[in-house]
Design a protein around this motif. Structure first.
Motif, short mmCIF file in Angstrom:
data_model
loop_
_atom_site.label_atom_id
_atom_site.label_comp_id
_atom_site.label_asym_id
_atom_site.label_seq_id
_atom_site.Cartn_x
_atom_site.Cartn_y
_atom_site.Cartn_z
N GLU A 155 -24.71 -40.99 -34.27
CA GLU A 155 -25.25 -41.20 -35.46
C GLU A 155 -23.99 -41.62 -36.42
OE1 GLU A 155 -29.13 -38.19 -35.48
OE2 GLU A 155 -26.93 -37.49 -36.24
N LEU A 156 -22.87 -41.08 -36.18
CA LEU A 156 -21.40 -41.43 -36.90
C LEU A 156 -21.11 -42.68 -36.63
CD1 LEU A 156 -19.71 -37.94 -36.94
CD2 LEU A 156 -21.01 -38.99 -38.88
N ALA A 157 -21.40 -43.05 -35.38
CA ALA A 157 -20.78 -44.58 -35.09
C ALA A 157 -21.83 -45.71 -35.90
CB ALA A 157 -21.25 -44.82 -33.70
N LEU A 158 -22.96 -45.15 -36.26
CA LEU A 158 -24.04 -46.13 -36.78
C LEU A 158 -23.21 -46.27 -38.37
CD1 LEU A 158 -27.50 -44.76 -36.21
CD2 LEU A 158 -26.50 -46.73 -35.15
N PHE A 159 -22.62 -45.26 -38.90
CA PHE A 159 -22.09 -45.46 -40.40
C PHE A 159 -20.72 -46.37 -39.95
CE2 PHE A 159 -24.33 -41.39 -40.64
CZ PHE A 159 -24.88 -41.61 -41.95
N ASP A 160 -20.07 -46.00 -39.18
CA ASP A 160 -18.77 -46.98 -38.97
C ASP A 160 -19.02 -48.33 -38.64
OD1 ASP A 160 -17.13 -44.43 -39.50
OD2 ASP A 160 -17.35 -44.03 -37.10
N GLN A 161 -20.28 -48.36 -37.88
CA GLN A 161 -20.58 -50.12 -37.71
C GLN A 161 -20.81 -50.80 -39.07
OE1 GLN A 161 -23.78 -50.03 -34.96
NE2 GLN A 161 -22.49 -48.78 -33.33
N ALA A 162 -21.74 -49.91 -39.86
CA ALA A 162 -22.09 -50.65 -41.02
C ALA A 162 -20.85 -50.60 -42.27
CB ALA A 162 -23.09 -49.85 -41.71
N PHE A 163 -20.01 -49.38 -42.14
CA PHE A 163 -19.20 -49.50 -43.23
C PHE A 163 -17.67 -48.98 -42.40
CE2 PHE A 163 -23.15 -48.58 -45.21
CZ PHE A 163 -23.14 -49.22 -46.29
N PRO A 164 -17.02 -49.91 -41.67
CA PRO A 164 -15.98 -49.58 -40.97
C PRO A 164 -14.82 -48.65 -41.59
CG PRO A 164 -16.48 -52.00 -40.82
CD PRO A 164 -17.17 -51.43 -42.09
N ALA A 165 -14.09 -47.86 -40.96
CA ALA A 165 -13.01 -47.09 -41.53
C ALA A 165 -12.10 -47.88 -41.64
CB ALA A 165 -12.82 -46.00 -40.52
N PRO A 166 -11.16 -47.57 -42.86
CA PRO A 166 -10.03 -48.35 -43.08
C PRO A 166 -8.83 -48.50 -41.69
CG PRO A 166 -9.94 -46.36 -44.25
CD PRO A 166 -11.09 -46.37 -43.44
N ARG A 167 -8.34 -49.52 -41.59
CA ARG A 167 -7.05 -49.57 -40.54
C ARG A 167 -5.75 -49.61 -41.19
NH1 ARG A 167 -9.86 -52.97 -35.53
NH2 ARG A 167 -11.74 -51.62 -35.19
N HIS A 168 -5.72 -49.87 -42.44
CA HIS A 168 -4.40 -49.88 -43.08
C HIS A 168 -4.69 -49.39 -44.77
CE1 HIS A 168 -6.13 -53.44 -45.54
NE2 HIS A 168 -6.85 -53.72 -44.35
N HIS A 169 -3.51 -49.33 -45.29
CA HIS A 169 -3.85 -48.63 -46.91
C HIS A 169 -4.51 -49.77 -47.47
CE1 HIS A 169 -2.49 -46.92 -50.70
NE2 HIS A 169 -2.33 -48.11 -50.90
N ILE A 170 -5.24 -49.14 -48.31
CA ILE A 170 -6.19 -49.86 -49.15
C ILE A 170 -6.00 -49.31 -50.83
CG2 ILE A 170 -8.67 -50.45 -49.89
CD1 ILE A 170 -9.38 -50.23 -46.93
N PRO A 171 -5.37 -50.10 -51.85
CA PRO A 171 -5.38 -49.42 -52.84
C PRO A 171 -6.42 -48.72 -53.35
CG PRO A 171 -4.33 -51.82 -52.80
CD PRO A 171 -5.27 -51.67 -51.62
N LEU A 172 -6.05 -47.52 -54.12
CA LEU A 172 -7.14 -46.66 -54.52
C LEU A 172 -8.10 -47.47 -55.64
CD1 LEU A 172 -8.22 -43.63 -54.51
CD2 LEU A 172 -6.95 -43.21 -56.44
N GLU A 173 -9.54 -47.30 -55.34
CA GLU A 173 -10.32 -47.63 -56.24
C GLU A 173 -10.68 -46.71 -57.28
OE1 GLU A 173 -13.72 -49.76 -54.02
OE2 GLU A 173 -13.03 -48.84 -52.30
N MET A 174 -11.10 -47.16 -58.38
CA MET A 174 -11.26 -46.48 -59.16
C MET A 174 -12.56 -47.10 -60.42
SD MET A 174 -8.73 -45.17 -62.61
CE MET A 174 -9.49 -44.72 -64.00
N ILE A 175 -13.57 -46.07 -60.66
CA ILE A 175 -14.46 -46.39 -61.68
C ILE A 175 -14.71 -45.60 -62.73
CG2 ILE A 175 -15.88 -47.68 -59.96
CD1 ILE A 175 -17.66 -45.22 -59.75
#
Length: 281
Positions: free
Chosen positions: A261-281
């Motif tokens: 089931e967790l694999a379904l989430f990762d397929q739709a919303f892949p885990a990051p493979r490098h640094h991504i600047p922090l998002e803020m709202i």
């Protein structure tokens, strides 16, 4: 209910956010109050707010019913503007927040995001407020990896207990570096907007994930919240003004997933493979 620690305090891993609460008419405020009280009555002891929320309206809403409960049974978080991060204005901001909340201390006080005031001065001010008993613990919000590195090098930075950041299926960047580093340092990650609320970008689930929610007999919102809570390393603070939704949030904390089931989430919303600047709202 599953728990998580902030410093030496053990808390439920689901809290209650209050962004946009207290800004409507009397009937709406009544529903919002009932929702928060429902949460408190059913084990959600964490309330997160800020002086920014409705220019104090959310704090005032909380203050109107806080006296109905034993203060020691509630873990109350508030945040102050970066423009109030020097020692003098921080004290004034805290005094105003405490007045609106009708309490004499906060359990956790956070710098809402980083501004121009040197971190050393902000930390000095927080330490003074803690020594006086006006706050029990302190931390930050919306701090990325570099910010946290600088923060922990300053005097008093080693006593920072939490960093509140955006975390949901669509915003997974903290998993690559910020979240593991904070775990190692004993700094709790508080995740806001588990549904992407307020970002202007609603999270669109794939048919597979929608079907997964149906199979489990839960709503898509419960599915998204359960995913955020899946590893037990994040305190999530969804915001709701409806008691029925609060009840759903509580039930979502009990949902578990298989590896498939967790694999379904990762397929739709892949885990990051490098640094991504922090998002803020």
């Amino acid at each position: 209910m599953k728990t998580i620690k902030i410093g030496d305090v053990t808390l439920p891993n689901v809290g209650m956010g209050t962004w946009y609460l207290g800004e409507g008419n009397a009937a709406q405020s009544k529903r919002e109050t009932e929702a928060l009280k429902y949460g408190l009555d059913h084990g959600l002891t964490v309330i997160d707010t800020a002086e920014m929320y409705g220019n104090g309206a959310a704090e005032s809403l909380i203050g109107n019913f806080l006296g109905d409960y034993h203060r020691s049974n509630i873990y109350l978080i508030s945040k102050f503007y970066p423009s109030h991060a020097d020692k003098k204005q921080m004290r004034t901001a805290l005094t105003n927040s405490l007045s609106r909340l009708k309490t004499d201390y906060l359990d956790l006080y956070l710098l809402h995001w980083r501004g121009a005031t040197p971190l050393a001065e902000t930390l000095e001010g927080l330490q003074e407020l803690k020594k006086e008993g006006l706050i029990r613990q302190y931390g930050v919000s919306n701090f990325d990896v570099d910010d946290m590195d600088q923060l922990t090098l300053e005097p008093g930075g080693d006593h920072v207990v939490a960093n509140e950041v955006l975390y949901n299926l669509q915003s997974r960047g903290i998993e690559y570096d910020l979240l593991p580093r904070q775990k190692q340092a004993g700094i709790t990650t508080i995740g806001y907007s588990p549904y992407g609320s307020g970002s202007g970008k609603s999270i669109k689930l794939t048919p597979e994930l929608v079907n997964l929610a149906k199979t489990k007999g839960i709503s898509t919102h419960q599915l998204m919240l359960a995913w955020v809570l899946r590893n037990g390393d994040v305190l999530s603070i969804p915001r709701t003004g409806e008691a029925s939704h609060m009840a759903e949030n509580i039930k979502a904390a009990e949902v578990t997933f298989t590896s498939d089931e967790l694999a379904l989430f990762d397929q739709a919303f892949p885990a990051p493979r490098h640094h991504i600047p922090l998002e803020m709202i």
